[in-house]
Design a protein around this motif. Structure first.
Motif, PDB file in Angstrom:
ATOM      1  N   ILE A   1       0.837  -1.206   0.000  1.00  0.00           N
ATOM      2  CA  ILE A   1       0.000   0.000   0.000  1.00  0.00           C
ATOM      3  C   ILE A   1       0.869   1.252   0.000  1.00  0.00           C
ATOM      4  O   ILE A   1       0.567   2.229  -0.695  1.00  0.00           O
ATOM      5  N   SER A   2       1.968   1.228   0.725  1.00  0.00           N
ATOM      6  CA  SER A   2       2.893   2.374   0.708  1.00  0.00           C
ATOM      7  C   SER A   2       3.470   2.592  -0.683  1.00  0.00           C
ATOM      8  O   SER A   2       3.624   3.735  -1.134  1.00  0.00           O
ATOM      9  N   THR A   3       3.786   1.510  -1.364  1.00  0.00           N
ATOM     10  CA  THR A   3       4.308   1.607  -2.730  1.00  0.00           C
ATOM     11  C   THR A   3       3.254   2.198  -3.654  1.00  0.00           C
ATOM     12  O   THR A   3       3.550   3.079  -4.472  1.00  0.00           O
ATOM     13  N   ILE A   4       2.019   1.735  -3.528  1.00  0.00           N
ATOM     14  CA  ILE A   4       0.926   2.271  -4.350  1.00  0.00           C
ATOM     15  C   ILE A   4       0.765   3.761  -4.084  1.00  0.00           C
ATOM     16  O   ILE A   4       0.641   4.571  -5.026  1.00  0.00           O
ATOM     17  N   GLN A   5       0.775   4.149  -2.816  1.00  0.00           N
ATOM     18  CA  GLN A   5       0.629   5.554  -2.464  1.00  0.00           C
ATOM     19  C   GLN A   5       1.748   6.392  -3.088  1.00  0.00           C
ATOM     20  O   GLN A   5       1.506   7.446  -3.678  1.00  0.00           O
ATOM     21  N   ARG A   6       2.972   5.927  -2.972  1.00  0.00           N
ATOM     22  CA  ARG A   6       4.117   6.648  -3.528  1.00  0.00           C
ATOM     23  C   ARG A   6       3.988   6.792  -5.047  1.00  0.00           C
ATOM     24  O   ARG A   6       4.213   7.864  -5.610  1.00  0.00           O
ATOM     25  N   GLU A   7       3.613   5.708  -5.712  1.00  0.00           N
ATOM     26  CA  GLU A   7       3.521   5.737  -7.168  1.00  0.00           C
ATOM     27  C   GLU A   7       2.362   6.617  -7.657  1.00  0.00           C
ATOM     28  O   GLU A   7       2.488   7.316  -8.657  1.00  0.00           O
ATOM     29  N   LEU A   8       1.233   6.588  -6.954  1.00  0.00           N
ATOM     30  CA  LEU A   8       0.113   7.455  -7.331  1.00  0.00           C
ATOM     31  C   LEU A   8       0.450   8.921  -7.078  1.00  0.00           C
ATOM     32  O   LEU A   8       0.039   9.801  -7.836  1.00  0.00           O
ATOM     33  N   THR A   9       1.214   9.191  -6.029  1.00  0.00           N
ATOM     34  CA  THR A   9       1.662  10.555  -5.764  1.00  0.00           C
ATOM     35  C   THR A   9       2.580  11.035  -6.890  1.00  0.00           C
ATOM     36  O   THR A   9       2.457  12.173  -7.360  1.00  0.00           O
ATOM     37  N   ALA A  10       3.475  10.177  -7.343  1.00  0.00           N
ATOM     38  CA  ALA A  10       4.353  10.528  -8.468  1.00  0.00           C
ATOM     39  C   ALA A  10       3.536  10.773  -9.723  1.00  0.00           C
ATOM     40  O   ALA A  10       3.808  11.710 -10.488  1.00  0.00           O
TER      41      ALA A  10
ATOM     42  N   GLN B   1       2.488  18.840 -13.434  1.00  0.00           N
ATOM     43  CA  GLN B   1       3.518  19.431 -14.293  1.00  0.00           C
ATOM     44  C   GLN B   1       3.041  19.515 -15.737  1.00  0.00           C
ATOM     45  O   GLN B   1       3.281  20.498 -16.424  1.00  0.00           O
ATOM     46  N   LYS B   2       2.354  18.477 -16.187  1.00  0.00           N
ATOM     47  CA  LYS B   2       1.863  18.469 -17.568  1.00  0.00           C
ATOM     48  C   LYS B   2       0.804  19.537 -17.779  1.00  0.00           C
ATOM     49  O   LYS B   2       0.753  20.155 -18.839  1.00  0.00           O
ATOM     50  N   ALA B   3      -0.058  19.765 -16.779  1.00  0.00           N
ATOM     51  CA  ALA B   3      -1.089  20.800 -16.896  1.00  0.00           C
ATOM     52  C   ALA B   3      -0.432  22.158 -17.119  1.00  0.00           C
ATOM     53  O   ALA B   3      -0.877  22.948 -17.957  1.00  0.00           O
ATOM     54  N   ALA B   4       0.643  22.430 -16.399  1.00  0.00           N
ATOM     55  CA  ALA B   4       1.354  23.705 -16.553  1.00  0.00           C
ATOM     56  C   ALA B   4       1.992  23.810 -17.936  1.00  0.00           C
ATOM     57  O   ALA B   4       2.084  24.903 -18.497  1.00  0.00           O
ATOM     58  N   ARG B   5       2.425  22.686 -18.504  1.00  0.00           N
ATOM     59  CA  ARG B   5       3.029  22.706 -19.842  1.00  0.00           C
ATOM     60  C   ARG B   5       1.982  22.894 -20.929  1.00  0.00           C
ATOM     61  O   ARG B   5       2.276  23.446 -21.984  1.00  0.00           O
ATOM     62  N   ILE B   6       0.771  22.418 -20.677  1.00  0.00           N
ATOM     63  CA  ILE B   6      -0.308  22.567 -21.656  1.00  0.00           C
ATOM     64  C   ILE B   6      -0.632  24.040 -21.838  1.00  0.00           C
ATOM     65  O   ILE B   6      -0.823  24.519 -22.942  1.00  0.00           O
ATOM     66  N   HIS B   7      -0.689  24.754 -20.734  1.00  0.00           N
ATOM     67  CA  HIS B   7      -0.927  26.197 -20.768  1.00  0.00           C
ATOM     68  C   HIS B   7      -0.348  26.763 -19.479  1.00  0.00           C
ATOM     69  O   HIS B   7      -0.704  26.298 -18.400  1.00  0.00           O
TER      70      HIS B   7
END
Length: 140
Positions: A8-17, A24-30
């Motif tokens: 569960i900790s691994t899932i949490q870390r990966e979903l946070t990433a 970051q992608k939203a900021a690159r879109i506009h």
């Protein structure tokens, strides 16, 4: 078999990433868009337009937060306001032509990113991953 807490900790870390990359992608879109404003704009397209109160309910946000975010979208020319045919006091928020164009470009960019990231994945892995995501997101 791995310890459930570790998994569960691994899932949490990966979903946070994953969420961090999405911001970051939203900021690159506009440059004027946050992940929140982008997802609101996308929700307006998915629903064919909605009221600010609908956005607040859908995203579990305060109405004042929605008001600030929609003001940003309006200032950027990405949404239009139309009278609500069911309640003339209300307004329906819809993506403008520029907003729709931005969403289409973002969709194409995301699709290309997914295609690239999943190049080495087999069809069974993709189907399994898709099913897991659907199952995870189905829980409210």
């Amino acid at each position: 078999m791995p310890d459930r807490d570790v998994t569960i900790s691994t899932i949490q870390r990966e979903l946070t990433a994953f969420a961090r990359r999405a911001r970051q992608k939203a900021a690159r879109i506009h440059p004027g868009l946050s992940l929140v404003t982008y997802t609101m704009l996308d929700h307006m397209r998915e629903t064919g337009g909605c009221r600010g109160t609908d956005l607040a309910e859908h995203f579990l946000l305060d109405k004042s937060t929605v008001s600030r975010q929609t003001a940003v979208l309006e200032r950027l020319g990405l949404i239009v306001r139309e009278p609500d045919p069911d309640d003339r006091r209300g307004q329906i928020l819809r993506p403008s032509e520029d907003g729709l164009r931005l969403l289409d470009e973002a969709h194409q960019q995301r699709r290309a990113t997914f295609e690239e990231r999943f190049t080495e994945w087999g069809d069974e892995d993709l189907e399994r991953f898709s099913g897991y995501l659907q199952r995870y997101n189905a829980v409210s």
